[in-house]
Design an enzyme around this catalytic site. Structure first.
Site, mmCIF file in Angstrom:
data_model
loop_
_atom_site.group_PDB
_atom_site.id
_atom_site.type_symbol
_atom_site.label_atom_id
_atom_site.label_comp_id
_atom_site.label_asym_id
_atom_site.label_seq_id
_atom_site.Cartn_x
_atom_site.Cartn_y
_atom_site.Cartn_z
ATOM 1 N N ASP A 1 -11.510 11.929 1.043
ATOM 2 C CA ASP A 1 -10.770 12.359 -0.146
ATOM 3 C C ASP A 1 -11.678 13.275 -0.950
ATOM 4 O O ASP A 1 -12.903 13.122 -0.931
ATOM 5 C CB ASP A 1 -10.368 11.136 -0.985
ATOM 6 C CG ASP A 1 -9.161 11.402 -1.862
ATOM 7 O OD1 ASP A 1 -8.117 10.758 -1.660
ATOM 8 O OD2 ASP A 1 -9.266 12.271 -2.764
ATOM 9 N N LEU B 1 6.152 2.147 4.713
ATOM 10 C CA LEU B 1 5.703 0.977 3.957
ATOM 11 C C LEU B 1 6.195 1.071 2.516
ATOM 12 O O LEU B 1 6.329 2.160 1.968
ATOM 13 C CB LEU B 1 4.179 0.868 3.989
ATOM 14 C CG LEU B 1 3.322 1.919 3.277
ATOM 15 C CD1 LEU B 1 3.182 1.668 1.790
ATOM 16 C CD2 LEU B 1 1.958 1.969 3.918
ATOM 17 N N ARG C 1 14.876 -6.715 -15.238
ATOM 18 C CA ARG C 1 14.760 -7.031 -13.807
ATOM 19 C C ARG C 1 15.562 -8.269 -13.419
ATOM 20 O O ARG C 1 15.484 -8.719 -12.269
ATOM 21 C CB ARG C 1 13.296 -7.261 -13.452
ATOM 22 C CG ARG C 1 12.435 -6.024 -13.644
ATOM 23 C CD ARG C 1 12.741 -5.023 -12.581
ATOM 24 N NE ARG C 1 12.001 -3.787 -12.760
ATOM 25 C CZ ARG C 1 11.932 -2.858 -11.815
ATOM 26 N NH1 ARG C 1 12.533 -3.027 -10.666
ATOM 27 N NH2 ARG C 1 11.290 -1.746 -12.034
ATOM 28 N N VAL D 1 -0.876 5.605 0.500
ATOM 29 C CA VAL D 1 -0.436 5.640 1.893
ATOM 30 C C VAL D 1 -1.644 5.611 2.836
ATOM 31 O O VAL D 1 -1.763 4.733 3.692
ATOM 32 C CB VAL D 1 0.430 6.894 2.157
ATOM 33 C CG1 VAL D 1 0.722 7.035 3.655
ATOM 34 C CG2 VAL D 1 1.741 6.800 1.389
ATOM 35 N N GLY D 2 -2.545 6.581 2.665
ATOM 36 C CA GLY D 2 -3.681 6.708 3.581
ATOM 37 C C GLY D 2 -4.566 5.467 3.598
ATOM 38 O O GLY D 2 -4.941 4.989 4.681
ATOM 39 N N GLU E 1 5.633 7.413 6.958
ATOM 40 C CA GLU E 1 5.256 6.051 6.588
ATOM 41 C C GLU E 1 6.432 5.370 5.902
ATOM 42 O O GLU E 1 6.993 5.907 4.970
ATOM 43 C CB GLU E 1 4.060 6.136 5.635
ATOM 44 C CG GLU E 1 3.426 4.818 5.378
ATOM 45 C CD GLU E 1 3.244 4.048 6.657
ATOM 46 O OE1 GLU E 1 2.358 4.406 7.431
ATOM 47 O OE2 GLU E 1 4.005 3.092 6.911
ATOM 48 N N ARG F 1 -12.682 8.002 -6.363
ATOM 49 C CA ARG F 1 -11.799 7.180 -5.535
ATOM 50 C C ARG F 1 -12.557 6.654 -4.305
ATOM 51 O O ARG F 1 -12.452 5.488 -3.946
ATOM 52 C CB ARG F 1 -10.592 7.997 -5.086
ATOM 53 C CG ARG F 1 -9.379 7.110 -4.913
ATOM 54 C CD ARG F 1 -8.091 7.875 -4.795
ATOM 55 N NE ARG F 1 -7.008 7.031 -5.312
ATOM 56 C CZ ARG F 1 -5.741 7.368 -5.286
ATOM 57 N NH1 ARG F 1 -5.375 8.531 -4.824
ATOM 58 N NH2 ARG F 1 -4.829 6.542 -5.741
ATOM 59 N N CYS G 1 8.270 7.831 -4.241
ATOM 60 C CA CYS G 1 9.060 8.379 -3.120
ATOM 61 C C CYS G 1 10.503 8.714 -3.446
ATOM 62 O O CYS G 1 10.963 9.819 -3.159
ATOM 63 C CB CYS G 1 9.054 7.401 -1.954
ATOM 64 S SG CYS G 1 7.482 7.394 -1.106
ATOM 65 N N PHE G 2 11.234 7.749 -3.988
ATOM 66 C CA PHE G 2 12.688 7.904 -4.045
ATOM 67 C C PHE G 2 13.120 9.185 -4.756
ATOM 68 O O PHE G 2 13.842 10.008 -4.210
ATOM 69 C CB PHE G 2 13.339 6.692 -4.711
ATOM 70 C CG PHE G 2 13.410 5.481 -3.824
ATOM 71 C CD1 PHE G 2 13.077 5.561 -2.476
ATOM 72 C CD2 PHE G 2 13.824 4.252 -4.323
ATOM 73 C CE1 PHE G 2 13.143 4.454 -1.647
ATOM 74 C CE2 PHE G 2 13.896 3.137 -3.504
ATOM 75 C CZ PHE G 2 13.554 3.237 -2.178
ATOM 76 N N LYS H 1 12.951 10.348 7.444
ATOM 77 C CA LYS H 1 12.225 9.762 6.315
ATOM 78 C C LYS H 1 12.967 10.035 4.999
ATOM 79 O O LYS H 1 13.192 9.122 4.189
ATOM 80 C CB LYS H 1 10.815 10.357 6.273
ATOM 81 C CG LYS H 1 10.032 10.088 5.028
ATOM 82 C CD LYS H 1 9.586 8.656 4.935
ATOM 83 C CE LYS H 1 8.927 8.414 3.595
ATOM 84 N NZ LYS H 1 8.250 7.176 3.467
ATOM 85 N N GLU I 1 5.276 -0.130 -1.366
ATOM 86 C CA GLU I 1 4.120 -0.623 -2.100
ATOM 87 C C GLU I 1 4.378 -2.061 -2.540
ATOM 88 O O GLU I 1 5.511 -2.453 -2.782
ATOM 89 C CB GLU I 1 3.834 0.296 -3.289
ATOM 90 C CG GLU I 1 3.303 1.627 -2.802
ATOM 91 C CD GLU I 1 3.133 2.646 -3.901
ATOM 92 O OE1 GLU I 1 2.845 2.255 -5.052
ATOM 93 O OE2 GLU I 1 3.293 3.840 -3.615
#
Ligand code: UDX
Ligand code: ADP
Length: 463
Positions: free
Chosen positions: A35, A164, A443, A14-15, A162, A40, A277-278, A221, A166
């Site tokens: 960080d 967005l 898929r 995210v960042g 956020e 990283r 996320c989900f 969110k 991925e």
């Protein structure tokens, strides 16, 4: 207030991309991403931007343009906090693995650490922005820490979640459907909101920037992710019914998607949703609902997760059943390990769980993924703690060439929808496989008829 210096704590999925885009679009703002993880930051500073730690189409080019100009990556957390007027918190908030709320609530230890660090360092008033997905009312906790441990300076807490996804982070950031900014209703709160609005207004139309109170923003969110995930679990539930009845879930999805009230996006049946996320956000929602005694609300949303777990397990069961009820010592090749295409992120990827099930059945798994490293795959399996690290590394062979990975396989399973899989020479792959050659398309990206005419026994999802 005009913002000229931003700091972002957390250089992750995210960042990293979010700050890269802000820096590109706002050359007058100095953006520093910090960080604790030294490797990283070293990777973000790699002179060759193809080696940055996060793979997202278009990201390397943006980093190449802005890095060193007004975009900086550093481990000097305190210095960056001290200098910035606005501090974004983009640290990870994984599901708790211990104590109260284990397996459900978000673990806020990283957030709390950030708040304490900010409180300790800040000598001027600051705006603190929650970027990570956080349970509703986290802002209150952050505010309490800041106000009670700080140096007497004023903090405004904003929630700016956020949205967005991925794999499409850069285009999502450049052309967002909306920007959501929640803040206090006080004049100071509104000033802080407006300061952040002006940052985004450098490239986002102001009509797309929504201002709300903090709690609405935080809950929106979680709600957005719960609704999106629910669509996938709904179509996946139908996929099982389709398999039993002879309906084709792709046809059903197309037919219902043309109803403008339903819409065509997010109706692709799959081996199950993954990502950071989900699952985490829905579990969070369930936990919050339970904590208010809303058991029916909690059960309603929990079913989305139950369905998703079922879909993953159903896929591995189908492989075992189809291969004559035994996969012991059989070679099964996975094409794809990432939780979706165009990312090197594997968090909660269905591949991990399907591999785990099949290794329990003593299958030998070979994997090819264009962007995921060998160490990542092995550590994903180790994280489940089903068996020892040695046993995992014996059961999983990792290839850098898809054709080699498929040689001698009894079955292939598609776990990620990477575009390149649709361009392969499937005849050549078929010829190199053990017969009968099975192909499980988790898929639904390949052409069933074409593959069947080559000789494959093809099984997609929901047909
Ligand atoms: C999601 C939300 O989309 C984003 O707005 C939020 O900020 C973070 O969580 P992300 O997890 O990055 O983004 O990817 P997304 O595209 O939503 O895909 C999630 C999972 O659902 C993937 O495993 C994907 O393969 C799966 N999926 C998606 C399906 O199985 N079918 C679909 O139709 C769409
Ligand atoms: P996300 O997908 O939410 O961006 P990631 O795990 O990719 O999650 O990134 C979160 C980053 O935040 C990690 O790189 C981690 O090292 C960093 N981080 C966590 N806590 C802190 C902290 N207190 N200070 C600085 N960085 C932190």
């Amino acid at each position: 207030m005009e913002i000229t210096k931003i700091c972002c704590i957390g250089a992750g999925y995210v960042g990293g991309p979010t700050m890269a885009v802000i820096a590109q679009k706002c050359p007058n703002i100095q953006v520093t991403v910090v960080d604790l993880n030294e490797q990283r930051i070293k990777d973000w500073n790699d002179p060759n931007t193809d080696n940055i730690p996060i793979y997202e189409p278009g990201l390397a080019e943006i980093v190449a343009e802005a890095r060193g100009r007004n975009l900086f990556f550093s481990t000097e957390v305190e210095k960056a906090i001290d200098e910035a007027q606005v501090i974004f918190i983009s640290v990870n908030t994984p599901t708790k693995t211990y104590g109260k709320g284990k397996g459900m609530a978000a673990d806020l230890k990283y957030i709390e650490l950030c708040a304490r660090q900010i409180a300790k360092v800040a000598k001027q008033n600051k705006i603190v922005v929650e970027k990570s997905t956080l349970p509703v009312r986290t802002a209150e906790a952050i505010k309490s820490i800041l106000d009670n441990t700080g140096n007497g300076v004023q903090f405004q807490i904003l929630s700016n979640p956020e949205f967005l996804a991925e794999g499409t982070a850069v285009t999502d950031l450049l052309n967002p459907d909306r920007i959501l900014i929640g803040g206090d209703t006080t004049p100071e709160g509104q000033d802080a909101i407006n300061a952040l609005v002006n940052v985004y207004a450098n490239w986002v139309d102001k009509t797309k920037i929504l201002k709300t109170n903090v709690w609405s923003s935080e809950l929106s969110k979680l709600t957005a992710n719960a609704f999106l995930a629910q669509r996938i679990s709904s179509i996946n539930a139908m996929s099982e019914l389709c398999e039993k009845t002879g309906a084709d879930v792709n046809e059903v999805a197309k037919a219902i998607g043309m109803d403008s009230r339903i819409g065509s996006k997010f109706l692709k049946a799959s081996v199950g949703f993954g990502g950071s996320c989900f699952q985490k956000d829905i579990l969070n929602l369930v936990y919050i609902a339970k904590s208010y005694g809303l058991n029916e609300v909690a059960d309603y949303w929990e079913q989305v997760i139950i369905m998703n777990d079922h879909q993953k397990r159903r896929f591995s069961n189908k492989i075992v059943q189809t291969l004559y009820n035994t996969v012991a010592d059989k070679k099964i090749t996975f094409l794809g390990w990432a939780f979706k295409k165009d990312t090197n992120d594997t968090r909660e990827s269905a591949a991990i769980y399907v591999a785990d099930d099949l290794i329990n059945e003593q299958a030998k798994i070979s994997v090819y993924d264009p962007k995921v490293s060998r160490n990542k795959m092995l550590s994903d399996l180790d994280y489940l703690q089903t068996r020892s690290v040695e046993e995992n590394s014996k059961a999983l062979s990792i290839f850098e060439d898809a054709y080699k990975a498929c040689e001698g396989a009894h079955a292939i399973a598609i776990l990620t929808e990477w575009d390149e899989f649709t361009t392969y020479d499937w005849q050549k792959i078929y010829d190199s496989m053990h017969k009968p050659a099975f192909l499980f398309d988790g898929r639904n990206i390949l052409n069933a008829k074409e593959l069947e005419s080559i000789g494959f026994i093809y099984k997609g999802i929901g047909s």
